[in-house]
Enzyme design. Structure first.
Site, PDB file in Angstrom:
ATOM      1  CG  HIS A 121      -1.890   0.966   1.409  1.00  0.00           C
ATOM      2  ND1 HIS A 121      -1.623   2.269   1.722  1.00  0.00           N
ATOM      3  CD2 HIS A 121      -3.233   0.876   1.282  1.00  0.00           C
ATOM      4  CE1 HIS A 121      -2.757   2.946   1.773  1.00  0.00           C
ATOM      5  NE2 HIS A 121      -3.747   2.128   1.508  1.00  0.00           N
ATOM      6  CG  ASP A 198       0.392  -2.304   6.615  1.00  0.00           C
ATOM      7  OD1 ASP A 198      -0.559  -2.336   7.418  1.00  0.00           O
ATOM      8  OD2 ASP A 198       0.321  -1.750   5.506  1.00  0.00           O
ATOM      9  CD  GLN A 201      -7.014  -4.254   4.505  1.00  0.00           C
ATOM     10  OE1 GLN A 201      -7.982  -4.901   4.905  1.00  0.00           O
ATOM     11  NE2 GLN A 201      -7.147  -3.026   4.037  1.00  0.00           N
ATOM     12  CE  LYS A 224      -7.325   0.162   6.654  1.00  0.00           C
ATOM     13  NZ  LYS A 224      -8.101   0.709   5.536  1.00  0.00           N
ATOM     14  CB  CYS A 362      -3.498   2.814  -1.966  1.00  0.00           C
ATOM     15  SG  CYS A 362      -4.822   3.873  -1.427  1.00  0.00           S
TER      16      CYS A 362
END
Lengths: 408, 145
Positions: A121, A198, A201, A224, A362
């Site tokens: 991303h 990261d 997600q 999220k 993105c």
């Protein structure tokens, strides 16, 4: 017990309509809906105990400190970290910027390599470009395999002891492929690098244990995972946080300073929390963690896997749909209508009350790899249902009538 | 020529311009060029115009876009070609009025009225106006300098 009806009743957004259809929200990779418990927790701070944190000597201010720090403890426990290893941020992007900036000033040297993948991303690419510029370091990429995955094999091909930082998404936001974090950690550490994960997600969808995974940094966003917007968390191993240069300086993060430039910083995590923080957001984030824990992350992961499998099986039967990631384990489905531009397809679904996202998501680099101008992404969460998927699949059949959206 | 398009004709016009975009080519250095893109969508197009003595001698474009941006830009180029800059400004102004659901002069818009329903899909207003906005900027830039 997973009581879907009770759960859906907690989410006011699930009672909304869009284009005169009941809202079907399949854009959970972008942000999730919020349950009343989170909305109420945030509102409660504004209505009954507003005060600043770490400042006051009065009862209400004390309660704010307690609630704010209790939210931090909940988040720490959720990822199996120490309380002093969790820093509040505005979200994943800020967390990655804090790490990249901090490492650029306190750890990276000229000629060092920062290793990322071709599937990251923008928020896990651009901060590293900046870090490379500051430290005169270089960016290198782990190539993707033929399916668009970041594999251990490809990591091994490119990693060297000069790779001081490796920054990767746990689950890719475009194709939803998951990396083998435990083994990645091992290889990265054997080469003397730091591993920045990261989790934007992944943390919302499955149990992520920083000790088990042995990552050096982990970042994720509250919004999220049922929490408010504008709040997130950065985990760092405590000894690394001690050394990391703070991106933000100012009130609340120093212990002392004078006119000659002598400064004493607070210990982590407060060292990284300059200025008044998003207190209501942090408290709401804590309530979101409570909500997820009440259901159980194992149950959430299983539920999403079922929904994903159900959706993929139904979509596979449609001749007019191209699926790009049917074998990925996360609840992200990346697809296109054959011969229909992604935005036109997404608009058709909008006209049926279905929220999906079209575009590059993105990860512009990945689109070069997928060889398509754009894709549509449907991303599910545990509150979605098989009935919603049935309706979605019915609408997918109408892809060639995408102009219907303008003539309703 | 006030044409009353029915729905079927409107769909056909959009699909025709999407499948066979008009004036999709690159102009040389005598053309004024503007690049239009947006963070929120995939459309990335170049709008070009050759202006001589306040007349749009040629209008063309190239780039990538969805059906709505492709068709609307294609229609724009046909509509504005050989118009004076003043006429072009009038047409663009009325197109924006139509998109915003304000009273507008439908006669001057010809085929472009097929986008009269864009506000039903508000997220796509950017797509339906990308080419017109590009030309608008070219004309304004021309006026200013």
């Amino acid at each position: 017990m997973f009581d879907i009806e009770k759960i859906r009743n907690d989410f006011p957004m699930l009672k909304q309509t869009m284009q005169n259809h009941p809202l079907i929200y399949f854009d959970n990779g972008a942000t999730t809906l919020k349950p009343n418990q989170v909305i109420d927790a945030e509102m409660e701070y504004y209505k009954s105990y507003t005060a600043n944190a770490h400042r006051g000597d009065y009862d209400i201010a004390y309660k704010v400190d307690t609630e704010y720090e209790s939210a931090r403890k909940k988040i720490a426990k959720f990822i199996n970290a120490g309380d002093n290893e969790v820093v509040f941020t505005s979200g994943t992007s800020m967390g990655l910027n804090m790490i990249a900036h901090g490492l650029a000033y306190s750890y990276l040297h000229e000629g060092d390599i920062i290793l990322i993948s071709e599937a990251e991303h923008a928020s896990n690419v651009l901060p590293w470009f900046k870090a490379a510029e500051i430290a005169k370091a270089k960016i290198e990429y782990i190539p993707l395999d033929e399916k668009g995955r970041v594999t251990l094999e490809n990591l091994k091909k490119v990693i060297t002891p000069r790779c001081k930082v490796v920054a990767l998404a746990h689950i890719s936001n475009v194709l939803g492929y998951e990396i083998d974090v435990i083994n990645f950690s091992k290889i990265i550490h054997e080469n003397g690098g730091l591993f920045v994960l990261d989790g934007a997600q992944s943390v919302p969808h499955k149990k992520v244990d920083v000790k088990l995974l042995d990552v050096d940094f982990l970042v994720f966003s509250g919004h999220k995972m049922l929490g408010p917007t504008g709040i997130g968390a950065m985990y760092g191993k405590y000894d690394l946080l001690l050394k990391l240069d703070p991106l933000m300086t100012g009130g609340g993060m120093n212990t002392t300073f004078d006119m000659c430039g002598h400064i004493g910083y607070q210990y982590p995590p407060l060292k990284f929390e300059a200025g008044t923080q998003n207190i209501a957001g942090a408290i709401g984030f804590g309530a979101a963690i409570d909500y997820l824990n009440n259901i159980g992350m194992d149950i959430i992961e299983k539920r999403e896997a079922e929904l994903k499998e159900y959706a993929i099986n139904k979509m596979k039967d449609l001749d007019n749909i191209i699926i790009y990631n049917s074998d990925s384990t996360s609840s992200i489905i990346t697809f296109n209508f054959k011969d229909v531009f992604a935005q036109d397809g997404a608009t058709l679904l909008n006209s049926k009350g279905i929220a999906v996202r079209s575009g590059l998501h993105c990860a512009k680099i990945l689109v070069d790899f997928l060889k398509t101008d754009a894709t549509i992404r449907a991303s599910l969460y545990f509150y979605n249902t098989k009935e919603e998927i049935d309706y979605f699949v019915e609408q997918l059949k109408k892809g060639e009538d995408f102009l219907d959206a303008y003539f309703i | 020529m006030p044409i009353l398009f029915n729905e079927m004709m409107m769909r056909e016009i959009i699909m025709d311009h999407y499948s066979h975009p008009r004036n999709r080519r690159e102009g040389d250095e005598t053309y004024k060029t503007i690049y239009m893109d947006s963070e929120s969508c995939v459309d990335k197009i170049y709008v070009q115009a050759k202006i001589e003595n306040d007349v749009l001698k040629d209008v063309c474009w190239h780039g990538v876009g969805c059906a709505i941006s492709t068709a609307s830009t294609s229609i724009m180029t046909e509509l504005l070609k050989n118009k004076t800059t003043k006429e072009a400004e009038y047409i663009i102004d009325n197109y924006f009025k139509m998109i915003r659901e304000e009273p507008y002069d439908s006669e001057c818009l010809d085929e472009a009225i097929v986008f009269m329903n864009t506000s039903k899909q508000a997220g796509r207003i950017k797509c339906a106006t990308i080419g017109f906005r590009g030309m608008d900027e070219i004309l304004k830039g021309d006026k200013n300098g």
